[in-house]
Design an enzyme around this catalytic site. Structure first.
Site, PDB file in Angstrom:
ATOM      1  N   HIS A 128       0.924  -1.102  -0.042  1.00 35.71           N
ATOM      2  CA  HIS A 128       0.022  -0.055  -0.153  1.00 35.71           C
ATOM      3  C   HIS A 128       0.958   1.295  -0.035  1.00 35.71           C
ATOM      4  O   HIS A 128       0.560   2.103  -0.722  1.00 35.71           O
ATOM      5  CB  HIS A 128      -0.976   0.034   1.245  1.00 35.71           C
ATOM      6  N   ARG A 161      -1.029   2.488   7.488  1.00 37.56           N
ATOM      7  CA  ARG A 161      -1.008   1.102   7.351  1.00 37.56           C
ATOM      8  C   ARG A 161      -0.070   0.579   8.759  1.00 37.56           C
ATOM      9  O   ARG A 161      -0.421  -0.583   9.046  1.00 37.56           O
ATOM     10  CB  ARG A 161       0.284   0.769   6.463  1.00 37.56           C
ATOM     11  N   HIS A 167       1.197  -3.234   8.974  1.00 40.66           N
ATOM     12  CA  HIS A 167       2.503  -3.162   8.564  1.00 40.66           C
ATOM     13  C   HIS A 167       3.270  -2.534   9.926  1.00 40.66           C
ATOM     14  O   HIS A 167       2.704  -1.560  10.783  1.00 40.66           O
ATOM     15  CB  HIS A 167       2.654  -2.168   7.490  1.00 40.66           C
ATOM     16  N   ASP A 171       8.435  -1.644   7.821  1.00 42.63           N
ATOM     17  CA  ASP A 171       7.921  -2.082   6.505  1.00 42.63           C
ATOM     18  C   ASP A 171       7.556  -0.893   5.503  1.00 42.63           C
ATOM     19  O   ASP A 171       7.935  -0.844   4.248  1.00 42.63           O
ATOM     20  CB  ASP A 171       6.595  -2.753   6.655  1.00 42.63           C
TER      21      ASP A 171
END
Length: 207
Positions: A128, A161, A167, A171
Site C-alpha cells: 500500500h 498501515r 505493517h 515495512d
C-alpha cells in the site's frame, strides 16, 4: 530497456523479532493502536483502499480538483503505470523476507478484520505504501506547485498501515525507499516524461 529496480537486492533485512531494532517497530505499533478510535483512525481504515479510484479521490483535495478515472484518463493511466511498476519492484522482496504482519505477532485484531489472514507473510515492504508513494511522486511531477500537499497525503497513507496494524514502521520506510528507487528509474524513460506532460496538460485543461 534496462530492468526496473528489484528491491530484494538492495533493501536490508527487516528487524528481527525481539531484537533492539524491533523495539522501535513495537513502539510505533502501540502509537498506531492508540489512534484507532480517533478520526485519524477512521482515515487509516479508509486508506486500506487499493483501487485507483480511491487514490484519485484521496489526492483530489491536494490538487484542488475532483480527480476521477472518467475526467482524467491520462492521469489515471500514468498513475496506474507508476504504481504497478512500484508493486513489481517489491514482489521478490516480499517473498524473500516473508515477514509476518504485526497483528499476527501481537495476536491482536485490526480495524479491518476482513483482510486478516493467518498465513499472510508479506508484511515487508508495504505494498500500500509503495502505491501511495509512487502516486505522490508521480502526481508531484505532474503538478509540482502542489508538492507539499501531495507528499503529505502520500506520507499519511503509509502511516495509516501502521495505525491499522497491518505493517510495521520499518515495512513502510522500506516501501518508500523502494518506490523512490523505482520512480527514479522511470524518470530515465522518455515515454514516462511524455506521459507526465500529457497528464499535466489534461489537468491544466480542467482549471
Amino acid at each position: 530497456m534496462t530492468p526496473m529496480p528489484d528491491a530484494s537486492h538492495f533493501l536490508p533485512h527487516p528487524p528481527a523479532e525481539g531484537g533492539q531494532m524491533f523495539a522501535s517497530d513495537s513502539c510505533m505499533y502501540e502509537w498506531g493502536k492508540a489512534l484507532r478510535s480517533t478520526l485519524r483512525g477512521d482515515t487509516a481504515v479508509a486508506d486500506a483502499g487499493y483501487a485507483i479510484g480511491y487514490f484519485l479521490r484521496r489526492f483530489s483535495p491536494a490538487v484542488k480538483q475532483n480527480l476521477t478515472e472518467k475526467s482524467h484518463p491520462q492521469l489515471t493511466q500514468l498513475l496506474l503505470a507508476s504504481m504497478n511498476a512500484g508493486n513489481k519492484s517489491i514482489r521478490k522482496a516480499k517473498k524473500k523476507f516473508a515477514r509476518r504482519r504485526p497483528y499476527q505477532y501481537f495476536k491482536e485484531g485490526t480495524p479491518t478484520p476482513q483482510e486478516e489472514y493467518p498465513d499472510d507473510f508479506t508484511s515487508y515492504p508495504s505494498g500500500h505504501t509503495v502505491r501511495a508513494w509512487m502516486a505522490a511522486l508521480t502526481l508531484t511531477a505532474v503538478l509540482p506547485e502542489y508538492a507539499n500537499e501531495i507528499m503529505r497525503i502520500g506520507y499519511d497513507i503509509g502511516q495509516s498501515r501502521v495505525i491499522v496494524g497491518f505493517h510495521y514502521q520499518s515495512d513502510v520506510d522500506a516501501a518508500r525507499l523502494a518506490a523512490s528507487a523505482t520512480f527514479a528509474r522511470l524518470c530515465a524513460e522518455k515515454s514516462f516524461f511524455e506521459a507526465i506532460e500529457k497528464a499535466r496538460k489534461e489537468v491544466k485543461s480542467k482549471n
